[in-house]
Scaffold this motif. Structure first.
Motif, PDB file in Angstrom:
ATOM      1  N   ALA A 139     -18.968  16.757   9.230  1.00  0.00           N
ATOM      2  CA  ALA A 139     -17.951  16.529   8.195  1.00  0.00           C
ATOM      3  C   ALA A 139     -16.693  15.836   8.726  1.00  0.00           C
ATOM      4  CB  ALA A 139     -17.600  17.844   7.501  1.00  0.00           C
ATOM      5  N   PRO A 140     -16.156  16.224   9.891  1.00  0.00           N
ATOM      6  CA  PRO A 140     -14.960  15.520  10.379  1.00  0.00           C
ATOM      7  C   PRO A 140     -15.233  14.035  10.662  1.00  0.00           C
ATOM      8  CG  PRO A 140     -15.279  17.577  11.580  1.00  0.00           C
ATOM      9  CD  PRO A 140     -16.505  17.364  10.753  1.00  0.00           C
ATOM     10  N   LEU A 141     -16.408  13.737  11.151  1.00  0.00           N
ATOM     11  CA  LEU A 141     -16.755  12.337  11.417  1.00  0.00           C
ATOM     12  C   LEU A 141     -16.891  11.556  10.118  1.00  0.00           C
ATOM     13  CD1 LEU A 141     -19.373  12.844  14.264  1.00  0.00           C
ATOM     14  CD2 LEU A 141     -17.035  11.974  14.482  1.00  0.00           C
ATOM     15  N   VAL A 142     -17.461  12.167   9.108  1.00  0.00           N
ATOM     16  CA  VAL A 142     -17.591  11.512   7.804  1.00  0.00           C
ATOM     17  C   VAL A 142     -16.202  11.185   7.263  1.00  0.00           C
ATOM     18  CG1 VAL A 142     -18.327  11.814   5.406  1.00  0.00           C
ATOM     19  CG2 VAL A 142     -19.828  12.544   7.276  1.00  0.00           C
ATOM     20  N   ARG A 143     -15.279  12.121   7.402  1.00  0.00           N
ATOM     21  CA  ARG A 143     -13.913  11.872   6.918  1.00  0.00           C
ATOM     22  C   ARG A 143     -13.283  10.686   7.645  1.00  0.00           C
ATOM     23  NH1 ARG A 143     -13.992  17.516   6.650  1.00  0.00           N
ATOM     24  NH2 ARG A 143     -12.914  17.772   8.633  1.00  0.00           N
ATOM     25  N   VAL A 144     -13.532  10.589   8.935  1.00  0.00           N
ATOM     26  CA  VAL A 144     -12.998   9.456   9.703  1.00  0.00           C
ATOM     27  C   VAL A 144     -13.612   8.152   9.215  1.00  0.00           C
ATOM     28  CG1 VAL A 144     -12.938   8.372  11.985  1.00  0.00           C
ATOM     29  CG2 VAL A 144     -12.417  10.803  11.753  1.00  0.00           C
ATOM     30  N   VAL A 145     -14.926   8.127   9.040  1.00  0.00           N
ATOM     31  CA  VAL A 145     -15.597   6.914   8.554  1.00  0.00           C
ATOM     32  C   VAL A 145     -15.031   6.522   7.189  1.00  0.00           C
ATOM     33  CG1 VAL A 145     -17.801   5.991   7.736  1.00  0.00           C
ATOM     34  CG2 VAL A 145     -17.702   7.272   9.879  1.00  0.00           C
ATOM     35  N   GLU A 146     -14.874   7.482   6.325  1.00  0.00           N
ATOM     36  CA  GLU A 146     -14.374   7.199   4.979  1.00  0.00           C
ATOM     37  C   GLU A 146     -12.927   6.716   4.983  1.00  0.00           C
ATOM     38  OE1 GLU A 146     -17.209  10.170   2.360  1.00  0.00           O
ATOM     39  OE2 GLU A 146     -15.304  10.946   3.127  1.00  0.00           O
ATOM     40  N   SER A 147     -12.171   7.083   6.001  1.00  0.00           N
ATOM     41  CA  SER A 147     -10.759   6.694   6.047  1.00  0.00           C
ATOM     42  C   SER A 147     -10.553   5.322   6.677  1.00  0.00           C
ATOM     43  CB  SER A 147      -9.946   7.744   6.824  1.00  0.00           C
ATOM     44  OG  SER A 147     -10.242   7.648   8.218  1.00  0.00           O
ATOM     45  N   LEU A 148     -11.573   4.771   7.296  1.00  0.00           N
ATOM     46  CA  LEU A 148     -11.430   3.466   7.950  1.00  0.00           C
ATOM     47  C   LEU A 148     -11.303   2.366   6.912  1.00  0.00           C
ATOM     48  CD1 LEU A 148     -14.108   3.765  10.775  1.00  0.00           C
ATOM     49  CD2 LEU A 148     -11.635   3.991  10.996  1.00  0.00           C
ATOM     50  N   ASN A 149     -10.436   1.432   7.195  1.00  0.00           N
ATOM     51  CA  ASN A 149     -10.284   0.271   6.335  1.00  0.00           C
ATOM     52  C   ASN A 149     -10.406  -0.947   7.242  1.00  0.00           C
ATOM     53  OD1 ASN A 149      -9.830  -1.394   4.212  1.00  0.00           O
ATOM     54  ND2 ASN A 149      -7.628  -1.064   4.141  1.00  0.00           N
ATOM     55  N   VAL A 150     -11.649  -1.266   7.606  1.00  0.00           N
ATOM     56  CA  VAL A 150     -11.924  -2.317   8.568  1.00  0.00           C
ATOM     57  C   VAL A 150     -12.451  -3.539   7.831  1.00  0.00           C
ATOM     58  CG1 VAL A 150     -13.117  -2.864  10.718  1.00  0.00           C
ATOM     59  CG2 VAL A 150     -12.582  -0.494  10.177  1.00  0.00           C
ATOM     60  N   PRO A 151     -11.891  -4.725   8.095  1.00  0.00           N
ATOM     61  CA  PRO A 151     -12.445  -5.922   7.445  1.00  0.00           C
ATOM     62  C   PRO A 151     -13.862  -6.183   7.908  1.00  0.00           C
ATOM     63  CG  PRO A 151     -10.770  -6.532   9.063  1.00  0.00           C
ATOM     64  CD  PRO A 151     -10.784  -5.029   8.985  1.00  0.00           C
TER      65      PRO A 151
END
Length: 152
Positions: A139-151
């Motif tokens: 779950a913490p990793l999913v939150r990090v992935v979801e928070s990324l705003n990478v072009p």
């Protein structure tokens, strides 16, 4: 640091969790793309990367850049390009300014397939992330992935 050092163990556990998340996501997307579009994750990724090329300065990628973008070796990328070229999804041509350079473009058929497959990829990614979010380790990793705003 020793092999029994708690910091090393925590680092190794974090790496294992990240690897597990990646594997689960990739496997879920692979099944969906194969079932609906006869595409592997790597094939989809290659079509996606190459479809983003443009005619402007630096708009076409060399094979090493393509390999880096799809996270494969240059030889594996070349084989993948050949397979998709054999299917009529890609075409290669000589660089007009440097006859030693060879570029690869997505054909119209490849663009159509990519557009058909994109919603499948996106839905499968969302499903895989939602499933992983229910796992306390992931779950913490999913939150990090979801928070990324990478072009892209």
């Amino acid at each position: 640091m020793t092999a029994t050092d708690p910091a090393l163990t925590a680092l190794a556990q974090g790496w294992c969790a990240l690897s597990l998340l990646h594997g689960r996501i990739e496997a879920h997307i692979e099944r969906a793309l194969q079932a609906k579009h006869d595409l592997s994750v790597r094939e989809y990724s290659l079509l996606d990367v190459l479809s983003r090329q443009h005619e402007g300065e630096g708009g076409h990628l060399q094979m090493k850049q393509v390999a880096d973008a799809v996270v494969l070796s240059q030889s594996a990328t070349t084989r993948l390009v050949t397979r998709l070229e054999d299917r009529g999804l890609l075409e290669r041509y000589l660089c007009p300014t440097d006859r030693r350079g060879i570029y690869t473009n997505v054909t119209e058929a490849g663009l159509r397939l990519l557009e058909e497959a994109r919603p499948t990829n996106d839905v499968a990614l969302r499903e895989a992330l939602d499933d992983a979010a229910r796992n306390p380790e992931l779950a913490p990793l999913v939150r990090v992935v979801e928070s990324l705003n990478v072009p892209a």
